[in-house]
Motif scaffolding. Structure first.
Motif, PDB file in Angstrom:
ATOM      1  N   ASP A  90     -14.117   9.192  12.949  1.00 34.38           N
ATOM      2  CA  ASP A  90     -15.190   9.128  11.953  1.00 34.38           C
ATOM      3  C   ASP A  90     -14.778   8.358  10.701  1.00 34.38           C
ATOM      4  N   ALA A  94     -17.100   7.798   7.382  1.00 35.24           N
ATOM      5  CA  ALA A  94     -16.669   8.451   6.150  1.00 35.24           C
ATOM      6  C   ALA A  94     -16.548   7.454   5.004  1.00 35.24           C
ATOM      7  N   SER A  97     -19.803   6.452   3.525  1.00 39.78           N
ATOM      8  CA  SER A  97     -20.610   7.514   2.915  1.00 39.78           C
ATOM      9  C   SER A  97     -20.241   7.796   1.461  1.00 39.78           C
ATOM     10  N   VAL A 204     -15.417  12.780   7.436  1.00 32.54           N
ATOM     11  CA  VAL A 204     -16.753  12.878   6.850  1.00 32.54           C
ATOM     12  C   VAL A 204     -16.851  14.102   5.949  1.00 32.54           C
ATOM     13  N   VAL A 207     -15.083  13.448   2.603  1.00 34.03           N
ATOM     14  CA  VAL A 207     -15.878  12.720   1.609  1.00 34.03           C
ATOM     15  C   VAL A 207     -16.948  13.623   1.016  1.00 34.03           C
TER      16      VAL A 207
END
Length: 213
Positions: A90, A94, A97, A204, A207
């Motif tokens: 991911d 991440a 985002s 993710v 973050v």
């Protein structure tokens, strides 16, 4: 306080290279007659300065000269396997985002880190990329992070570091930044959680948590 800048760790965080690090470490140990470690033991014992980790596993002191030789053996083995490594599943999601500025700070050698960032499709996503500019690695991250933020002009109080080790957390503390620790890297999750730091199982989530600090 709203923190606007995110600093990413590379090895063990964005790059999913634990297996390669363990095998490269064992290659170095074998060169001096040491025993092998598996991933669980590596994650339980690993720490910086890396010479202290080596000394614990080898059961004897490791001086500066010997550590330099072991570090070169490690990195020679690491380079051979690096082309087979991938980003954490991911990682790209991440990175994309985070709403503020981002940078990459690694204890991997700078002249090799920069082309690796391009190879993995991350060019242009970071305000700054810094790796080690020394011939031997293995030291603490605190001074490296301080220099990195100074070059960016980012006060520590505005930054969050996402990493996978207790040394990452200590480095963040040293500059007044915050740290979010990721369980997918080089440190056993139980050790991370025992530190009392924010700990997550995905980048993710890292973050998302960083945005709330």
């Amino acid at each position: 306080m709203t923190r606007t800048h995110l600093v990413w760790d590379w090895n063990g965080t964005l790059l999913d290279d634990l297996s390669l690090v363990v095998s490269s470490t064992n290659h170095a140990f074998a060169a001096v007659g040491g025993r092998a470690v598996d991933a669980d033991e590596h994650r339980t014992r690993f720490r910086r300065p890396v010479a202290d980790f080596y000394a614990e596993v080898l059961g004897r002191a490791v001086d500066e000269e010997e550590f330099g030789r072991l570090d070169r053996i490690f990195h020679d083995a690491y380079r051979v396997g690096l082309t087979t490594m991938s980003l954490a599943a991911d990682a790209m999601t991440a990175i994309k985002s985070w709403p503020g500025t981002q940078s990459l700070l690694s204890m991997w050698f700078h002249e090799e880190l920069v082309p690796a960032v391009e190879t993995y499709g991350l060019a242009g996503l970071f305000a700054r990329v810094d790796g080690l500019r020394t011939e031997v690695g293995g030291d603490l991250k605190a001074g490296h992070l301080a220099n990195h933020l100074a070059e960016l002009g980012v006060p520590g109080e505005q930054a969050v570091l996402i990493g996978d080790s207790l040394d990452d957390a200590a480095a963040a503390d040293s500059v007044g930044a915050r740290a979010v620790l990721y369980t997918g890297g080089f440190t056993a999750p139980a050790r991370l959680r025992a530190s009392g730091r924010p700990v997550v199982d995905s980048l993710v989530d890292a973050v998302t948590l960083a945005r709330s600090l």
